[in-house]
Write a protein that holds these residues in place. Structure first.
Motif, PDB file in Angstrom:
ATOM      1  N   ALA A   1       0.812  -1.219   0.000  1.00  0.00           N
ATOM      2  CA  ALA A   1       0.000   0.000   0.000  1.00  0.00           C
ATOM      3  C   ALA A   1       0.847   1.270   0.000  1.00  0.00           C
ATOM      4  CB  ALA A   1      -0.934  -0.004   1.205  1.00  0.00           C
ATOM      5  N   GLY A   2       2.167   1.123   0.056  1.00  0.00           N
ATOM      6  CA  GLY A   2       3.049   2.280  -0.036  1.00  0.00           C
ATOM      7  C   GLY A   2       3.507   2.872   1.279  1.00  0.00           C
TER       8      GLY A   2
ATOM      9  N   ILE B   1     -17.070  -2.526  12.449  1.00  0.00           N
ATOM     10  CA  ILE B   1     -15.817  -3.238  12.204  1.00  0.00           C
ATOM     11  C   ILE B   1     -15.132  -2.699  10.956  1.00  0.00           C
ATOM     12  CG2 ILE B   1     -14.847  -5.498  11.559  1.00  0.00           C
ATOM     13  CD1 ILE B   1     -15.626  -5.355  14.481  1.00  0.00           C
ATOM     14  N   ARG B   2     -13.818  -2.577  11.020  1.00  0.00           N
ATOM     15  CA  ARG B   2     -12.989  -2.298   9.854  1.00  0.00           C
ATOM     16  C   ARG B   2     -11.878  -3.351   9.852  1.00  0.00           C
ATOM     17  NH1 ARG B   2     -16.668   0.486   9.404  1.00  0.00           N
ATOM     18  NH2 ARG B   2     -16.857   2.636   8.660  1.00  0.00           N
ATOM     19  N   GLY B   3     -12.120  -4.378   9.053  1.00  0.00           N
ATOM     20  CA  GLY B   3     -11.153  -5.460   9.013  1.00  0.00           C
ATOM     21  C   GLY B   3     -11.789  -6.768   9.429  1.00  0.00           C
ATOM     22  N   LEU B   4     -11.178  -7.451  10.388  1.00  0.00           N
ATOM     23  CA  LEU B   4     -11.530  -8.830  10.717  1.00  0.00           C
ATOM     24  C   LEU B   4     -12.483  -8.938  11.902  1.00  0.00           C
ATOM     25  CD1 LEU B   4      -7.874 -10.006  10.358  1.00  0.00           C
ATOM     26  CD2 LEU B   4      -9.733 -10.969   8.991  1.00  0.00           C
TER      27      LEU B   4
ATOM     28  N   THR C   1      -7.291   1.849   2.270  1.00  0.00           N
ATOM     29  CA  THR C   1      -6.852   2.055   0.884  1.00  0.00           C
ATOM     30  C   THR C   1      -7.715   1.278  -0.099  1.00  0.00           C
ATOM     31  OG1 THR C   1      -5.258   0.226   1.056  1.00  0.00           O
ATOM     32  CG2 THR C   1      -4.474   2.438   1.598  1.00  0.00           C
ATOM     33  N   HIS C   2      -8.444   0.274   0.391  1.00  0.00           N
ATOM     34  CA  HIS C   2      -9.262  -0.564  -0.476  1.00  0.00           C
ATOM     35  C   HIS C   2     -10.606  -0.864   0.186  1.00  0.00           C
ATOM     36  CE1 HIS C   2      -5.244  -1.278  -2.085  1.00  0.00           C
ATOM     37  NE2 HIS C   2      -5.773  -1.856  -3.157  1.00  0.00           N
ATOM     38  N   LYS C   3     -11.583  -1.169  -0.673  1.00  0.00           N
ATOM     39  CA  LYS C   3     -12.863  -1.716  -0.243  1.00  0.00           C
ATOM     40  C   LYS C   3     -12.948  -3.157  -0.735  1.00  0.00           C
ATOM     41  CE  LYS C   3     -15.026   1.938   1.582  1.00  0.00           C
ATOM     42  NZ  LYS C   3     -15.618   1.953   2.939  1.00  0.00           N
TER      43      LYS C   3
ATOM     44  N   TYR D   1      -9.140 -22.261   1.344  1.00  0.00           N
ATOM     45  CA  TYR D   1      -9.811 -21.676   0.182  1.00  0.00           C
ATOM     46  C   TYR D   1      -8.851 -20.980  -0.787  1.00  0.00           C
ATOM     47  CZ  TYR D   1     -14.465 -22.545   2.149  1.00  0.00           C
ATOM     48  OH  TYR D   1     -15.611 -23.144   2.626  1.00  0.00           O
ATOM     49  N   LYS D   2      -7.555 -20.963  -0.423  1.00  0.00           N
ATOM     50  CA  LYS D   2      -6.526 -20.379  -1.303  1.00  0.00           C
ATOM     51  C   LYS D   2      -6.837 -18.918  -1.656  1.00  0.00           C
ATOM     52  CE  LYS D   2      -5.166 -24.792  -3.430  1.00  0.00           C
ATOM     53  NZ  LYS D   2      -6.016 -25.666  -2.601  1.00  0.00           N
ATOM     54  N   VAL D   3      -7.166 -18.144  -0.627  1.00  0.00           N
ATOM     55  CA  VAL D   3      -7.458 -16.713  -0.790  1.00  0.00           C
ATOM     56  C   VAL D   3      -6.574 -15.933   0.188  1.00  0.00           C
ATOM     57  CG1 VAL D   3      -9.208 -14.901  -0.615  1.00  0.00           C
ATOM     58  CG2 VAL D   3      -9.852 -17.171  -1.454  1.00  0.00           C
ATOM     59  N   PRO D   4      -5.903 -14.856  -0.251  1.00  0.00           N
ATOM     60  CA  PRO D   4      -5.031 -14.072   0.643  1.00  0.00           C
ATOM     61  C   PRO D   4      -5.838 -13.157   1.565  1.00  0.00           C
ATOM     62  CG  PRO D   4      -5.022 -13.094  -1.531  1.00  0.00           C
ATOM     63  CD  PRO D   4      -5.845 -14.344  -1.641  1.00  0.00           C
ATOM     64  N   TYR D   5      -6.583 -13.771   2.483  1.00  0.00           N
ATOM     65  CA  TYR D   5      -7.514 -12.994   3.298  1.00  0.00           C
ATOM     66  C   TYR D   5      -6.820 -11.979   4.206  1.00  0.00           C
ATOM     67  CZ  TYR D   5     -11.714 -15.579   1.934  1.00  0.00           C
ATOM     68  OH  TYR D   5     -12.774 -16.085   1.226  1.00  0.00           O
ATOM     69  N   LEU D   6      -5.632 -12.304   4.701  1.00  0.00           N
ATOM     70  CA  LEU D   6      -4.964 -11.348   5.597  1.00  0.00           C
ATOM     71  C   LEU D   6      -4.505 -10.110   4.844  1.00  0.00           C
ATOM     72  CD1 LEU D   6      -4.614 -11.613   8.633  1.00  0.00           C
ATOM     73  CD2 LEU D   6      -5.055 -13.804   7.559  1.00  0.00           C
ATOM     74  N   LYS D   7      -4.065 -10.290   3.619  1.00  0.00           N
ATOM     75  CA  LYS D   7      -3.706  -9.129   2.789  1.00  0.00           C
ATOM     76  C   LYS D   7      -4.938  -8.264   2.554  1.00  0.00           C
ATOM     77  CE  LYS D   7      -2.553  -8.047  -2.015  1.00  0.00           C
ATOM     78  NZ  LYS D   7      -2.150  -8.610  -3.324  1.00  0.00           N
ATOM     79  N   ILE D   8      -6.047  -8.893   2.178  1.00  0.00           N
ATOM     80  CA  ILE D   8      -7.280  -8.149   1.912  1.00  0.00           C
ATOM     81  C   ILE D   8      -7.736  -7.405   3.164  1.00  0.00           C
ATOM     82  CG2 ILE D   8      -9.734  -8.415   1.358  1.00  0.00           C
ATOM     83  CD1 ILE D   8      -8.879 -10.847  -0.405  1.00  0.00           C
ATOM     84  N   ALA D   9      -7.729  -8.108   4.312  1.00  0.00           N
ATOM     85  CA  ALA D   9      -8.185  -7.490   5.563  1.00  0.00           C
ATOM     86  C   ALA D   9      -7.312  -6.305   5.956  1.00  0.00           C
ATOM     87  CB  ALA D   9      -8.200  -8.527   6.676  1.00  0.00           C
TER      88      ALA D   9
END
Length: 938
Positions: free
Chosen positions: A589-590, A819-822, A869-871, A854-862
């Motif tokens: 995210a910079g 909640i914002r995140g997990l 920076t993202h929705k 499930y092979k999804v990068p959930y921690l990155k997304i969260a």
């Protein structure tokens, strides 16, 4: 010699689930080795059954196999992929034993796979007790008098020849499993049988016990050119008789004479070079007679060990990373020092600071367990502290333990009866370091303490210095009266502001204010491996009180991630996984990613994982000064478990931004009573409850809601102090216990939903949309802690309506809590009614499990959602389910014989495995489901 270019693909064997004696240090080593091999263009396949680790994540290896660590799984991989070589030295004893088993079955030969790093002969030589003993004698090194025994009769004969005290060391075991000291003849028979049964080859070494001798460890590296370097010399604070994993250790060695050190070096190098085909990291342990300085060799581990991770973090020298390259054929002088980036890896680190490692135990989870320490390891984790002197590092280690200590004593937890303290010193236990300080404070002579503990007098004299400081400190009534030079000296030997405040009976805030007014602040030093002889390029820091600060803040926007401290039951390696992904997302995210943690076993504290690493206690006083220096945009507390979460209130009060969910909303979820009130307001079903401030009120509430009741405190992790009770007497007893250990806490009493099913949801919420990561159904019924229950993803027996209701409740709660995140929400389902039990507004132990399944990068997304920076709509989330994934808890009850193994609301498991099945007819699932039926019919 350059690397062997015929090796195009390598299989790394992991260590499996976290157990006592083999923990996440091997996740760290395996992850580092994988990164090192991939740098060389090698395709890395990895087998491990642990879903909670970063090691089994796609960011670590090209091909990850979450399979049981069996020969059958190895064959499956070799059938699917062309593997040129196997590296078995990164996965502890489990990996070595599996490599040997596969070799005996001819698997490696059949598939044309070479073993690199070590060969079978070297493993056999060091693991077979008799072969190792004879080999040491043959090369001219001393060992303790001993005999091998493959039967009970042979063991009895050996004992008669040697005499007591004895030590029994089973072959091919880890963490001292099955071993122990035998002081009396009447104890021998049971100990011998235990050792023989623990060894997979039914073999033990019966050895003369050199109790009271000093113990040292050397971490070494050897290449194919027979070059050897000593990376770190570690001295055990505790004498021989305590497993090194349960001992406080210090680096560099403090009481080793130069002559003895040179002798130890020579012996270690001789032993290393005698191992045959071995290249990489190795650990060798010595015992030293404290009077004559005679050395005897205890054991050699031809692999990276628990101490390798510690030595890597202590010196900045990445042992596993270099070991992996040496296994490919490189020589040490061909590789670069990873810290300086300019000098050679063929050098021995020099420390201008002191390291103290302190173990972390969880005896509180096993009431009635034997808390004495011996040859069989019992600690569940460890902390590492860095200071400019031994006392500063020792006190920082105490502050890192997550057990309520503010340092070494001076914090309301001292013992006051001499007889109790002396009794505790005689038998080594988890709190001996604190009892030593108590003994000194109570006037017990150092000679008496040394006679009872056999700890080197130098260490005892150092601790006695603290008592002198405290006597002088007692002269002052307010912090403003403390002279500046003395104030600084107190901080230089590690005293926290809280300790100073307790000693002079004022508030901590007053001490902090007085200290800052005198401009006594922490400065930060770089861990550079070479005592500043060469410029270091890696931003890896520790705090001290010095005139020069080497940590210069950048102009970039920064985010601080708080780690989870030492591993313990209820909070383990899964939060390291979360922190690593958080750091990667922050960088993407910079932002500049800054990590604060004190756990040497983790990947998150690798020196090149964050943009900047502060190896510090996750302790407010330390954190505050890092924040004042770096001035971050905010702090992330959602990824570090309860350790990080409990600092949220202080951050909020100090006006420091918490990234993600606000403190007020996190507190609402953590406060059991307030959360139940919220559920009532949202018209979400929940068990009838009440909140008590004293025992009488607790009994009244229990009778009102109806037995059985669940009694639990707020703000705890791993189900700590939760109990299901069935009458007034049990309520009284347990509530008194809670208030004794948590006097400022409140107690929630709610009706226990007997024979209910339990399920949980992990979700991400961005303020507008919710994404349900996964819905897991527990195989065990409600009443068993979720960490101790097997869980199936997706659900397998819940009705469509029940699942839909759970999702509806989850969205309601996520919105109400803003909640914002997990968020993790746990449910009980009984008679088609869905009840909410609790919500955790943070990463949970199941987050990595779902991400892997499930092979999804959930921690990155969260993390990106937390940062704002993202929705969720910015991500194309496509879970890849493959049948059913089952989370299976793993326990270490073998370390605590005769304790209650019954599962309940308080978590007891040390780790977990993942198993995949295609459908519910699988025999593995049917056996688990059968066990569930047993619970329900009791």
């Amino acid at each position: 010699m350059p690397k062997d270019n015929t090796i195009k693909s390598v299989l790394i064997i992991g260590s499996g689930p976290i157990i006592i004696g083999q923990a996440c240090e091997f996740d760290y080593s395996g992850s580092q080795a994988s990164r090192s091999l991939r740098e060389e263009g090698i395709e890395v396949s990895l087998i491990n059954s642990n879903p909670a680790t970063i090691m089994t994540d796609p960011v670590t290896a090209d091909n990850v196999y979450l399979l049981p660590l069996t020969v059958e799984s190895i064959v499956q991989i070799l059938e699917e992929r062309k593997i040129d070589a196997v590296l078995p030295t990164m996965g502890g004893q489990t990996a070595l034993n599996l490599a040997i088993e596969a070799d005996k079955m001819g698997v490696w030969d059949k598939y044309g796979v070479r073993m690199i790093g070590v060969d079978i002969a070297a493993i056999e030589l060091t693991e077979n007790r008799e072969a190792f003993r004879q080999h040491m004698i043959d090369i001219g090194l001393d060992v303790a008098p001993s005999f091998i025994a493959n039967s009970f009769l042979e063991g009895k004969e050996a004992a008669q020849k040697i005499g007591f005290p004895l030590v029994i060391r089973p072959s091919y075991t880890l963490g001292g499993t099955g071993g122990g000291f035998v002081h009396k003849e009447e104890e021998f028979d049971a100990a011998l049988r235990r050792g023989l049964n623990a060894s997979p080859t039914h073999e033990v070494l019966v050895e003369k016990a050199v109790l009271g001798w000093k113990e040292f460890e050397l971490e070494l590296l050897r290449d194919k050119n027979d070059s050897v370097v000593i990376i770190c010399t570690v001295e055990n604070f505790d004498p021989m008789g305590i497993h090194t994993g349960d001992s406080i250790t210090v680096a560099p060695a403090m009481t080793l004479s130069d002559t003895a050190y040179q002798d130890m070096r020579d012996q270690a190098i001789l032993a290393m070079r005698s191992l045959g085909n071995f290249s990489g990291g190795c650990n060798i342990q010595f015992a030293q007679d404290p009077v004559t300085e005679k050395l005897i060799v205890i054991e050699i581990n031809p692999r990276v060990s628990r101490s390798s991770a510690l030595a890597s973090k202590a010196t900045g020298y990445p042992i596993a990373k270099i070991s992996a390259k040496l296994a490919l054929g490189y020589h040490l002088d061909e590789l670069k020092n990873q810290i300086t980036k300019t000098t050679s890896a063929f050098f021995e680190p020099t420390l201008d600071y002191v390291i103290v490692k302190m173990p972390r135990w969880n005896f509180d989870k096993f009431p009635g367990s034997d808390t004495s320490l011996g040859l069989q390891m019992k600690s569940v984790g460890e902390v590492m502290a860095i200071g400019r002197n031994f006392l500063e590092a020792l006190q920082k280690a105490c502050q890192s333990l997550e057990n309520g200590r503010k340092g070494l004593g001076s914090d309301i937890k001292e013992w006051i009866k001499v007889e109790d303290v002396l009794a505790r010193l005689e038998v080594a236990s988890d709190d001996r370091i604190f009892r030593i300080k108590d003994a000194i404070r109570l006037g017990v002579p150092l000679q008496t303490i040394q006679k009872l503990t056999k700890i080197d007098p130098w260490f005892l004299k150092q601790i006695k210095r603290l008592e002198k400081y405290e006597l002088q400190l007692n002269r002052y009534n307010v912090p403003e009266d403390i002279p500046v030079d003395f104030f600084r000296e107190l901080k230089e030997v590690g005293y926290s502001d809280a300790q100073i405040a307790w000693t002079i009976r004022v508030k901590e805030e007053e001490v902090t204010a007085a200290r800052k007014k005198l401009n006594i602040r922490r400065t930060y030093k770089m861990v550079d491996t070479c005592a500043a002889e060469f410029e270091a390029k890696t931003p890896y820091y520790y705090s001290t009180f010095d005139s020069e600060n080497e940590s210069i803040p950048s102009d970039r926007k920064k985010i601080i991630v708080l780690g989870s401290g030492p591993n313990r039951i209820g909070q383990g390696i899964e939060f390291d996984y979360c922190c690593v992904h958080g750091l990667l997302a922050i960088k993407e995210a910079g932002y500049e990613a800054i990590m604060v943690n004190c756990n040497p076993e983790t990947v998150s504290t690798d020196f090149d994982m964050a943009d900047k690493l502060y190896f510090e206690p996750v302790f407010w006083e330390h954190l505050e000064e890092i924040i004042e220096l770096e001035k971050p945009e905010g702090v992330i507390v959602q990824l570090g478990g309860q350790t990080a979460l409990k600092l949220a209130e202080t951050l909020h009060k100090k006006g420091i931004k918490i990234i993600g969910t606000s403190f007020a909303n996190m507190d609402l979820a953590e406060d059991r009573g307030a959360f139940s009130d919220l559920l009532k307001e949202l018209e979400i079903p929940y068990p009838d409850y009440g909140v008590a401030d004293d025992v009488d009120e607790a009994i009244r509430i229990a009778n009102k809601v109806g037995y059985p009741v669940l009694v639990r405190p707020s703000y705890v992790l791993g189900g700590q102090s939760m109990r299901i009770v069935i009458n007034d007497q049990e309520v009284e007893r347990h509530v008194l216990s809670i208030f004794k250990h948590m006097p400022e806490n409140k107690v929630l009493i709610d009706h226990f939903l007997d024979r209910a099913k339990e399920a949980e949801i992990d979700a991400i919420f961005d303020g507008e949309d919710i994404h349900i990561m996964g819905i897991m159904e527990h195989i065990e019924p409600a009443g068993i802690h979720s960490g101790d229950s097997s869980a199936v993803l997706p659900t397998y027996s819940l009705s469509v309506d029940a699942v839909a209701t759970m999702v509806e409740h989850a969205e309601k709660l996520a919105r109400a809590l803003n909640i914002r995140g997990l968020i993790n929400i746990q449910f009980a389902i009984k008679d088609n009614h869905v009840y909410v039990i609790e919500a955790n507004p943070r990463a949970s132990r199941t987050t990595p499990f779902i991400a892997k399944a499930y092979k999804v990068p959930y921690l990155k997304i969260a993390t990106l959602v937390m940062l704002g920076t993202h929705k969720l709509k910015d991500f194309d989330i496509k879970p890849q389910p493959s049948g059913f994934a089952i989370k299976v808890p793993v326990f270490s009850f073998d370390k605590f014989p005769n304790v209650d193994k019954q599962l309940g609301p308080e978590m007891k498991s040390t780790g977990e495995e993942i198993r995949y099945i295609r459908d519910l007819s699988d025999p593995f699932f049917r056996e688990l489901d059968r066990n569930r039926s047993m619970y329900l019919t009791r």
